[in-house]
Design a protein around this motif. Structure first.
Motif, mmCIF file in Angstrom:
data_model
loop_
_atom_site.group_PDB
_atom_site.id
_atom_site.type_symbol
_atom_site.label_atom_id
_atom_site.label_comp_id
_atom_site.label_asym_id
_atom_site.label_seq_id
_atom_site.Cartn_x
_atom_site.Cartn_y
_atom_site.Cartn_z
ATOM 1 N N SER A 182 0.663 -1.072 -0.001
ATOM 2 C CA SER A 182 0.086 0.060 0.051
ATOM 3 C C SER A 182 0.782 1.154 0.080
ATOM 4 C CB SER A 182 -0.816 -0.014 1.074
ATOM 5 O OG SER A 182 -1.926 -1.045 1.191
ATOM 6 N N LYS B 240 1.159 -7.621 -5.144
ATOM 7 C CA LYS B 240 -0.223 -7.549 -4.239
ATOM 8 C C LYS B 240 -0.860 -8.745 -4.830
ATOM 9 C CE LYS B 240 -4.392 -4.922 -3.717
ATOM 10 N NZ LYS B 240 -5.322 -6.041 -4.090
ATOM 11 N N GLU B 241 -0.661 -9.190 -6.275
ATOM 12 C CA GLU B 241 -1.366 -10.492 -6.551
ATOM 13 C C GLU B 241 -0.919 -11.626 -6.109
ATOM 14 O OE1 GLU B 241 -2.474 -12.637 -10.955
ATOM 15 O OE2 GLU B 241 -1.119 -10.691 -10.919
ATOM 16 N N ALA C 43 5.017 0.490 -10.420
ATOM 17 C CA ALA C 43 3.658 0.106 -10.331
ATOM 18 C C ALA C 43 3.286 -1.028 -10.735
ATOM 19 C CB ALA C 43 2.869 1.371 -11.260
ATOM 20 N N GLU C 44 3.745 -1.514 -11.894
ATOM 21 C CA GLU C 44 3.520 -2.990 -12.244
ATOM 22 C C GLU C 44 3.872 -3.707 -11.138
ATOM 23 O OE1 GLU C 44 5.205 -3.123 -16.034
ATOM 24 O OE2 GLU C 44 3.413 -1.815 -16.986
ATOM 25 N N ASP D 19 1.601 -4.166 -8.308
ATOM 26 C CA ASP D 19 0.525 -5.092 -8.581
ATOM 27 C C ASP D 19 0.960 -6.598 -8.610
ATOM 28 O OD1 ASP D 19 -0.891 -2.424 -8.760
ATOM 29 O OD2 ASP D 19 -0.819 -2.303 -11.057
ATOM 30 N N SER D 20 1.869 -6.779 -9.433
ATOM 31 C CA SER D 20 2.394 -8.379 -8.983
ATOM 32 C C SER D 20 2.550 -8.742 -7.839
ATOM 33 C CB SER D 20 3.518 -8.421 -9.960
ATOM 34 O OG SER D 20 4.012 -9.708 -9.831
ATOM 35 N N GLN E 260 2.265 1.678 -3.525
ATOM 36 C CA GLN E 260 1.347 2.292 -4.335
ATOM 37 C C GLN E 260 1.134 3.824 -4.071
ATOM 38 O OE1 GLN E 260 -1.989 -0.585 -3.532
ATOM 39 N NE2 GLN E 260 -1.346 -1.758 -5.324
#
Length: 224
Positions: free
Chosen positions: A54, A94-95, A87-88, A91-92, A57
């Motif tokens: 978080s 986080k996934e 950012a990518e 996101d990875s 991000q």
């Protein structure tokens, strides 16, 4: 360009350090997951990783505003690609964390279902054991009743055999008596008296046999 005293470069370096920390945290979390026999999760580590993602991000949001203010187009395009990469990767990560949490939730549900099945199985086993115990008691009672009936039947047969023996002896005695009376020439009235006595004794013997049969039958009905 700066936000709260930090430049775009400083924010970017902070995001890279957080990415490195988060990747290491996820690796430890996965090792902990697959090395544990029951797949127990580490909630503190999961929470720390989620918090770091978080924060990354949030830093990306800051950097996205800052790179747009860069005067040089080549520099602006370079920072755009760097921010997008951060950012990518966030996101990875986080996934990956979400997948781990889903696996953990699935394991918890499966463990709960196994516990419920085991509890029901134990309850069913106790019920089956009670049924077997009841059936064993019923079978034992049936065997006892059968044994008592056989004993009663044997007693009845023995009694009837005694009556039959007595009847045979009585007939033989009567025949001998008649032979003797005929020999000494007794009167017909005496012979008729003896014949009536013979019929009376026969009725008594038959009555005894009937009473014995009734007693055996009544006992058999009572045991069943």
């Amino acid at each position: 360009m700066a936000v709260e005293g930090r430049t775009l470069s400083e924010i970017y370096q902070s995001s890279k350090r957080l990415l490195l920390k988060t990747r290491g945290g996820l690796e430890r979390l996965e090792r902990f997951e697959f090395s544990s026999s029951n797949g127990v999760d580490s909630p503190e580590l999961s929470y720390a990783i989620k918090r770091d993602i978080s924060q990354i991000q949030s830093l990306c949001v800051e950097m996205d505003r800052l790179w747009r203010s860069v005067a040089s187009k080549p520099q602006r395009d370079l920072w755009k690609r760097k921010v997008e990469q951060v950012a990518e990767e966030a996101d990875s990560l986080k996934e990956s964390l979400d997948k781990h949490l889903l696996r953990h939730q699935k394991r918890m549900m499966e463990a709960k279902e196994r516990a419920e099945l085991l509890e029901r199985a134990n309850g069913d086993s106790a019920h089956v054991l009670r049924i077997f115990d009841d059936e064993a008691q019923a079978m034992q009672s049936a065997r006892n009743s059968s044994r008592m009936l056989e004993e009663s039947y044997s007693t009845g047969v023995a009694i009837l055999s005694k009556y039959a023996e007595q009847r045979d002896r009585l007939k033989r005695a009567q025949r001998k008596a008649l032979d003797i009376l005929n020999t000494v020439g007794l009167s017909n009235s005496v012979l008729k008296l003896i014949e009536r006595r013979h019929r009376t004794d026969k009725r008594i013997a038959y009555a005894g046999m009937v009473v014995t049969i009734i007693v055996v039958y009544a006992f058999w009905r009572w045991t069943h």
